[in-house]
Write a protein that holds these residues in place. Structure first.
Motif, short mmCIF file in Angstrom:
data_model
loop_
_atom_site.label_atom_id
_atom_site.label_comp_id
_atom_site.label_asym_id
_atom_site.label_seq_id
_atom_site.Cartn_x
_atom_site.Cartn_y
_atom_site.Cartn_z
N ASP A 141 0.84 -1.21 0.00
CA ASP A 141 0.00 0.00 0.00
C ASP A 141 0.87 1.24 0.00
O ASP A 141 1.79 1.36 0.81
N SER B 215 0.89 5.77 -0.68
CA SER B 215 0.30 7.06 -1.06
C SER B 215 1.43 8.06 -1.22
O SER B 215 2.48 7.95 -0.57
N TYR C 200 -2.91 7.25 -4.58
CA TYR C 200 -2.69 6.08 -3.72
C TYR C 200 -3.00 4.83 -4.52
O TYR C 200 -3.70 4.87 -5.54
N ALA C 201 -2.46 3.68 -4.06
CA ALA C 201 -2.65 2.45 -4.83
C ALA C 201 -2.26 1.23 -4.01
O ALA C 201 -1.48 1.32 -3.06
N TYR C 202 -2.84 0.10 -4.41
CA TYR C 202 -2.33 -1.21 -4.00
C TYR C 202 -1.30 -1.58 -5.04
O TYR C 202 -1.61 -1.68 -6.24
N LYS D 160 -5.96 10.17 -4.53
CA LYS D 160 -6.33 9.90 -3.13
C LYS D 160 -7.49 10.79 -2.72
O LYS D 160 -7.70 11.88 -3.30
N PRO E 84 -5.85 0.99 0.53
CA PRO E 84 -5.97 0.17 -0.69
C PRO E 84 -6.19 -1.32 -0.48
O PRO E 84 -7.19 -1.88 -0.96
N LEU F 57 -9.98 -2.82 -1.00
CA LEU F 57 -10.18 -3.65 -2.19
C LEU F 57 -10.59 -5.06 -1.80
O LEU F 57 -11.44 -5.68 -2.43
N ALA G 298 -5.58 -5.92 -7.74
CA ALA G 298 -5.63 -4.46 -7.87
C ALA G 298 -6.71 -4.07 -8.85
O ALA G 298 -6.89 -4.71 -9.89
N LEU H 161 -11.19 1.02 -6.40
CA LEU H 161 -10.54 1.93 -5.46
C LEU H 161 -11.13 3.33 -5.59
O LEU H 161 -11.29 4.04 -4.59
#
Length: 331
Positions: free
Chosen positions: A67, A69, A89-91, A112, A125, A129, A280, A285
């Motif tokens: 994870d 950001s 932000y993301a996985y 984000k 994330p 998810l 993902a 998200l």
């Protein structure tokens, strides 16, 4: 750049190192994120202890974390949806979030939520998810009854909020110390597992989200209605998932033997059972982002550690008593 890397299969305190590594080189469809925060997940513990050791393309040393950001510091030639300076932000679907800079494909990246800090955004994330995909797999509808185990945990507290946003009636289990807080999340019936038996309280549920495994997976079938659904994050691999993983015949036969008790319970209840392997997904998200911005979903951070103190952050998560998420502050 600085990074926390998995360097050996030993005790947690001896298995990671604070390393100096090269900054990622981004591809045409990737962005370079200047990381501000990353969160620690039980998945990181599984990696360190070798439970995912058979995974392909995983070699040591490997930068940890899923994870992230931060702000976009560079974009590939084919990136069209994001700009340098965007807060995102993301996985990360490949390891590498515990670092100064992280490369991420644009198709799994989201802006984000504007009303969150970088630490709060980084906490979302993987758990959001996972919760979103579990509820989707179980086809949860407004008016359905769902039991969510471990309501104060990372996935649990997000799943409660997402299920309530769908209009479901939510049962959840937690310890005495967390009952009041979990009620604030919107759960309709909070079950203190230290003094109450959820199997007596929950009847004819449409769905169980199993976050605990072992006996909890088997007992889920006791509280669902005929034709109900059990979605597990940690239980035995179901037949459909085993086939999707393209395992050989011997492996599939072994997994069928391991889930023999589950198979019997599925037949007894005409139930649907599935092991969720989260992936993902930027669209999902973004849906979480919208719920956070609207106030329907709130974040919860238990503790924040500096990046250099990642060992203690991992040890803290390994105890299994977190209230919300544990975050590493990078900048």
């Amino acid at each position: 750049m600085k990074a926390i890397q998995h360097i050996a299969y030993r005790e947690i305190s001896q298995s990671i190192g604070y390393s100096e590594i090269e900054k990622p080189i981004i591809g045409r469809d990737e962005v370079l994120i200047k990381a501000y925060a990353a969160s620690v997940n039980p998945l990181d513990i599984k990696v360190l202890t070798g439970k995912l050791r058979t995974r392909k393309n995983y070699t040591l040393p490997a930068t940890m974390g899923y994870d992230v950001s931060g702000k976009i510091a560079g974009i590939g030639d084919d990136v069209t949806n994001f700009n340098i300076g965007d807060e995102v932000y993301a996985y990360v679907d490949k390891q590498g979030a515990f670092a100064d800079f992280v490369s991420v494909k644009q198709n799994i990246l989201s802006l984000k939520p504007k009303n969150t800090s970088f630490e709060e955004a980084a906490s979302l994330p993987l758990v959001s998810l996972t919760a979103s995909q579990a509820l989707k797999r179980g086809k949860l509808q407004s008016g359905d009854k769902i039991l969510i185990h471990a309501g104060s945990g990372g996935v649990g507290f997000l799943a409660i909020q997402l299920a309530k946003a769908k209009g479901a009636y939510v049962y959840t289990t937690t310890s005495t110390a967390n009952v009041a807080w979990v009620k604030e999340l919107g759960a309709d019936r909070v079950i203190d597992y230290k003094s109450e038996d959820y199997k007596i309280i929950v009847k004819d549920a449409d769905m169980v989200l199993d976050t605990l495994g072992n006996q909890y997976t088997e007992d889920a079938f006791k509280v669902i209605k005929k034709g109900g659904k059990v979605i597990t994050l940690v239980g035995p691999v179901d037949k459909e998932t085993a086939n999707r993983m393209k395992l050989n015949k011997v492996a599939r036969l072994f997994l069928a033997w391991k889930r023999r008790k589950i198979t019997a319970r599925i037949k007894q209840k005409s139930a649907y059972y599935s092991l969720l392997l989260m992936r993902a997904n930027a669209k999902q998200l973004q849906a979480v982002t919208d719920l956070v911005v609207s106030g329907q979903v709130k974040t919860k951070i238990d503790k924040v550690f500096p990046l250099k103190d990642a060992v203690n952050a991992l040890l803290y998560v390994d105890k299994g008593r977190t209230k919300g998420k544990v975050v590493l502050k990078i900048r």
